[in-house]
Design a protein around this motif. Sequence first.
Motif, PDB file in Angstrom:
ATOM      1  N   THR A  60      -1.410  -6.709  -7.212  1.00 39.75           N
ATOM      2  CA  THR A  60      -2.183  -6.176  -5.853  1.00 39.75           C
ATOM      3  C   THR A  60      -1.451  -6.713  -4.943  1.00 39.75           C
ATOM      4  OG1 THR A  60      -4.231  -5.865  -7.230  1.00 39.75           O
ATOM      5  CG2 THR A  60      -4.182  -6.073  -4.802  1.00 39.75           C
ATOM      6  N   ALA A  61      -1.195  -8.011  -4.741  1.00 41.28           N
ATOM      7  CA  ALA A  61      -0.611  -8.903  -3.836  1.00 41.28           C
ATOM      8  C   ALA A  61       0.800  -8.438  -3.312  1.00 41.28           C
ATOM      9  CB  ALA A  61      -0.347 -10.247  -3.823  1.00 41.28           C
ATOM     10  N   PHE A  62       1.702  -8.077  -4.262  1.00 37.67           N
ATOM     11  CA  PHE A  62       3.180  -7.887  -4.081  1.00 37.67           C
ATOM     12  C   PHE A  62       3.126  -6.339  -3.782  1.00 37.67           C
ATOM     13  CE2 PHE A  62       4.033 -11.720  -6.508  1.00 37.67           C
ATOM     14  CZ  PHE A  62       4.614 -12.407  -5.401  1.00 37.67           C
ATOM     15  N   PHE A  63       2.176  -5.513  -4.351  1.00 37.04           N
ATOM     16  CA  PHE A  63       2.108  -4.089  -3.804  1.00 37.04           C
ATOM     17  C   PHE A  63       1.845  -3.910  -2.437  1.00 37.04           C
ATOM     18  CE2 PHE A  63       0.459   0.022  -3.551  1.00 37.04           C
ATOM     19  CZ  PHE A  63       1.227   0.699  -4.428  1.00 37.04           C
ATOM     20  N   ASN A  64       0.871  -4.847  -2.072  1.00 39.11           N
ATOM     21  CA  ASN A  64       0.412  -4.617  -0.522  1.00 39.11           C
ATOM     22  C   ASN A  64       1.615  -5.147   0.567  1.00 39.11           C
ATOM     23  OD1 ASN A  64      -2.070  -3.906  -1.132  1.00 39.11           O
ATOM     24  ND2 ASN A  64      -2.938  -5.923  -1.303  1.00 39.11           N
ATOM     25  N   LEU A  65       2.291  -6.189  -0.121  1.00 38.16           N
ATOM     26  CA  LEU A  65       3.738  -6.503   0.814  1.00 38.16           C
ATOM     27  C   LEU A  65       4.536  -5.575   0.861  1.00 38.16           C
ATOM     28  CD1 LEU A  65       3.805 -10.406  -0.225  1.00 38.16           C
ATOM     29  CD2 LEU A  65       2.954  -9.333   1.763  1.00 38.16           C
ATOM     30  N   LEU A  66       4.806  -5.101  -0.265  1.00 37.23           N
ATOM     31  CA  LEU A  66       5.827  -4.085  -0.429  1.00 37.23           C
ATOM     32  C   LEU A  66       5.614  -2.684   0.349  1.00 37.23           C
ATOM     33  CD1 LEU A  66       7.379  -4.435  -3.851  1.00 37.23           C
ATOM     34  CD2 LEU A  66       8.593  -5.040  -1.790  1.00 37.23           C
ATOM     35  N   ASP A  67       4.132  -2.464   0.181  1.00 36.85           N
ATOM     36  CA  ASP A  67       3.815  -1.020   0.652  1.00 36.85           C
ATOM     37  C   ASP A  67       3.796  -1.175   2.312  1.00 36.85           C
ATOM     38  OD1 ASP A  67       2.458   1.395   0.659  1.00 36.85           O
ATOM     39  OD2 ASP A  67       0.700   0.645   1.432  1.00 36.85           O
ATOM     40  N   ASN A  68       3.389  -2.259   2.821  1.00 28.84           N
ATOM     41  CA  ASN A  68       3.334  -2.758   4.271  1.00 28.84           C
ATOM     42  C   ASN A  68       5.006  -2.619   4.697  1.00 28.84           C
ATOM     43  OD1 ASN A  68       0.764  -2.682   4.704  1.00 28.84           O
ATOM     44  ND2 ASN A  68       0.657  -5.083   4.718  1.00 28.84           N
ATOM     45  N   GLY A  69       5.781  -3.449   3.870  1.00 28.16           N
ATOM     46  CA  GLY A  69       7.257  -3.335   4.206  1.00 28.16           C
ATOM     47  C   GLY A  69       7.884  -1.803   4.466  1.00 28.16           C
ATOM     48  N   GLY A  70       7.691  -1.327   3.572  1.00 25.93           N
ATOM     49  CA  GLY A  70       8.099   0.379   3.695  1.00 25.93           C
ATOM     50  C   GLY A  70       7.290   1.140   4.637  1.00 25.93           C
ATOM     51  N   LYS A  71       6.035   0.781   5.060  1.00 28.74           N
ATOM     52  CA  LYS A  71       5.113   1.620   6.048  1.00 28.74           C
ATOM     53  C   LYS A  71       5.879   1.327   7.373  1.00 28.74           C
ATOM     54  CE  LYS A  71       0.976   1.244   5.606  1.00 28.74           C
ATOM     55  NZ  LYS A  71      -0.585   0.866   5.387  1.00 28.74           N
ATOM     56  N   PHE A  72       6.075   0.028   7.660  1.00 27.43           N
ATOM     57  CA  PHE A  72       6.520  -0.423   8.828  1.00 27.43           C
ATOM     58  C   PHE A  72       7.960  -0.327   9.254  1.00 27.43           C
ATOM     59  CE2 PHE A  72       2.320  -2.411   8.478  1.00 27.43           C
ATOM     60  CZ  PHE A  72       1.731  -2.150   9.603  1.00 27.43           C
ATOM     61  N   SER A  73       8.874   0.088   8.149  1.00 28.16           N
ATOM     62  CA  SER A  73      10.280  -0.122   8.503  1.00 28.16           C
ATOM     63  C   SER A  73      10.701   1.510   8.996  1.00 28.16           C
ATOM     64  CB  SER A  73      11.048  -0.259   7.104  1.00 28.16           C
ATOM     65  OG  SER A  73      12.127  -0.064   7.414  1.00 28.16           O
ATOM     66  N   PRO A  74      11.560   1.741   9.685  1.00 26.21           N
ATOM     67  CA  PRO A  74      11.619   2.976  10.356  1.00 26.21           C
ATOM     68  C   PRO A  74      12.176   3.837   9.214  1.00 26.21           C
ATOM     69  CG  PRO A  74      12.566   1.227  11.595  1.00 26.21           C
ATOM     70  CD  PRO A  74      12.083   0.602  10.422  1.00 26.21           C
ATOM     71  N   ASP A  75      13.106   3.221   8.547  1.00 28.54           N
ATOM     72  CA  ASP A  75      13.751   4.089   7.247  1.00 28.54           C
ATOM     73  C   ASP A  75      12.982   3.982   5.757  1.00 28.54           C
ATOM     74  OD1 ASP A  75      14.526   1.540   7.325  1.00 28.54           O
ATOM     75  OD2 ASP A  75      16.702   2.160   6.662  1.00 28.54           O
ATOM     76  N   HIS A  76      11.975   3.137   6.179  1.00 24.84           N
ATOM     77  CA  HIS A  76      11.099   2.931   4.819  1.00 24.84           C
ATOM     78  C   HIS A  76      12.029   2.144   3.787  1.00 24.84           C
ATOM     79  CE1 HIS A  76       8.136   5.702   6.625  1.00 24.84           C
ATOM     80  NE2 HIS A  76       8.889   6.527   6.638  1.00 24.84           N
ATOM     81  N   THR A  77      12.628   1.172   4.206  1.00 21.73           N
ATOM     82  CA  THR A  77      13.676   0.450   3.363  1.00 21.73           C
ATOM     83  C   THR A  77      13.186  -1.177   3.324  1.00 21.73           C
ATOM     84  OG1 THR A  77      15.535   1.650   3.788  1.00 21.73           O
ATOM     85  CG2 THR A  77      15.889  -0.238   2.859  1.00 21.73           C
ATOM     86  N   VAL A  78      13.015  -1.428   2.125  1.00 17.97           N
ATOM     87  CA  VAL A  78      12.450  -2.999   1.981  1.00 17.97           C
ATOM     88  C   VAL A  78      13.720  -3.853   1.105  1.00 17.97           C
ATOM     89  CG1 VAL A  78      10.589  -4.488   1.377  1.00 17.97           C
ATOM     90  CG2 VAL A  78      10.078  -2.280   2.236  1.00 17.97           C
ATOM     91  N   TRP A  79      13.609  -4.964   1.519  1.00 16.32           N
ATOM     92  CA  TRP A  79      14.630  -5.878   0.551  1.00 16.32           C
ATOM     93  C   TRP A  79      13.676  -6.833  -0.117  1.00 16.32           C
ATOM     94  CZ3 TRP A  79      16.100  -3.394   5.213  1.00 16.32           C
ATOM     95  CH2 TRP A  79      17.342  -2.667   5.072  1.00 16.32           C
ATOM     96  N   MET A  80      14.071  -6.995  -1.458  1.00 13.04           N
ATOM     97  CA  MET A  80      13.045  -8.090  -1.931  1.00 13.04           C
ATOM     98  C   MET A  80      13.998  -9.085  -2.960  1.00 13.04           C
ATOM     99  SD  MET A  80       9.420  -7.613  -4.464  1.00 13.04           S
ATOM    100  CE  MET A  80      10.209  -6.354  -5.376  1.00 13.04           C
ATOM    101  N   GLN A  81      13.582 -10.287  -2.778  1.00 14.41           N
ATOM    102  CA  GLN A  81      14.472 -11.153  -3.722  1.00 14.41           C
ATOM    103  C   GLN A  81      13.706 -12.200  -4.365  1.00 14.41           C
ATOM    104  OE1 GLN A  81      17.232 -13.660  -1.336  1.00 14.41           O
ATOM    105  NE2 GLN A  81      18.485 -14.231  -3.025  1.00 14.41           N
ATOM    106  N   LEU A  82      14.124 -12.692  -5.538  1.00 15.43           N
ATOM    107  CA  LEU A  82      13.521 -13.528  -6.172  1.00 15.43           C
ATOM    108  C   LEU A  82      14.354 -14.762  -6.549  1.00 15.43           C
ATOM    109  CD1 LEU A  82      11.146 -14.596  -8.193  1.00 15.43           C
ATOM    110  CD2 LEU A  82      11.866 -13.230  -9.732  1.00 15.43           C
TER     111      LEU A  82
END
Length: 453
Positions: free
Chosen positions: A353-375
């Motif tokens: 749930t936590a990481f889904f929210n972060l990725l969903d927010n990242g895509g929602k607020f990005s103009p091209d709906h692109t998100v970069w995630m690194q582990l």
Amino acid sequence: MSLRTRLTLLFTAIVSILLALFCGLLYGVAEQYRLREFHARLQAEATTAGHLLLGQERISLNLYKLMDRNQLTVLPDEELIIYNAQNRLVYESGTDYLALTPETLTRIRNEGKVVWREATREIVGILFTDQQRPYIIVASAVDTYGVRTVASLAQLLGIGWCVMTGLMLIAGRFFAGRMLKPISQINQRIDTITATSLSSRLPEGSQGDELTQLARRFNRMLNRLEEAFKLQRSFVSHASHELRTPLTAITGQLEVSLLAEDEPDELRATLRSVLDDVRGLNRMTNGLLELAKASMDASAVPMGPVQLDALLTQIQAKIQQLQPDYTIHLRIDPPDTHASDWQLTGSEALLRTAFFNLLDNGGKFSPDHTVWMQLIRQGTELQVTIHNTGVPIAPDQLPTIFSPFLRGRNANGHTGHGLGLALTERIIQLHQGQIRVDSSAEAGTTFTVSLPG
């Protein structure tokens, strides 16, 4: 029994016992000193009698008896007895206070000196040798003066012990009251603190002792409680407002539909609008339930091994399935790391749930709906960074970005209720981790999550 009384009695008991032991030791030393001195005088009397009666320049027995009866240094009830080698009585002072058995005479002859006591009489027997002829001389007396002196000392020590115990009881109660006075003040101040006056604080003082530390810790607890009450009131206020808005809209639309004779198409449009409001209300309710679940005690949440790299891959696929226009770039660095290095202990459902929210927010607020995630792994921690290039969060709103129902100005035009980040922070804290956000127009917005690995 109050703490003051218990401390007073304990202090008095300890000091009284120590004082009684000291008085007993003092009395014992005085008694032993009296015995040594009196025995030494008896031995001196016996030795003097041996020299005068059995020595080379001896005097007559009658003359010695006369001297013995009239000398000023004679001991109380003194008796002097002399036996020869055959245990025959050679001399007796005539008072006849003492009767000696052959066993006693044999013991004196074997040991050279024997000291004993019969009732109140102290007795010293010595072996005296004159011109190779052994004699046994026994001197005895009653130490009336010494016993009376030691008895007076014992009486004085007893009176002194009683007086000092009484003084210690009074002094102990006084000083216990002085020491416990700050606690009484703390109790009085605590009684004045209620739910409506959580801003009150205890006096801390400047001594730096245990009571000061207690007051400081209590004040810190009050700070946390006050903050929790403020958050609770704010949460209830915002939740009521957020719930009232869609309910009011639903009620208004239904009332208008009932009063108006709309066409079927218009009714269907109204029902679709009501359905959207209901769905939004349902999402918000689910968010509130998830937030309450994440706020519970960590011991009540089932924990187990979680493979974080696999979990992030699943979330990436799920979001791209639900939002086909989103692009999620996932990088695991280094990629050839053993699977066990990406494992942690936690709740897979809550972390999802936590990481889904972060990725969903990242895509929602990005103009091209692109998100970069690194582990990546940082020592003993697993670190996940989620980055987008959307409108940055205002610097004055960064401290409150994780508060429930508080949304940044960059969220204008985007649906939501301000629960996602608050829920995410609670979940990360539940896993003993940390989350921080950096946002600027040049670098974009980056959320960094650190979890113990």
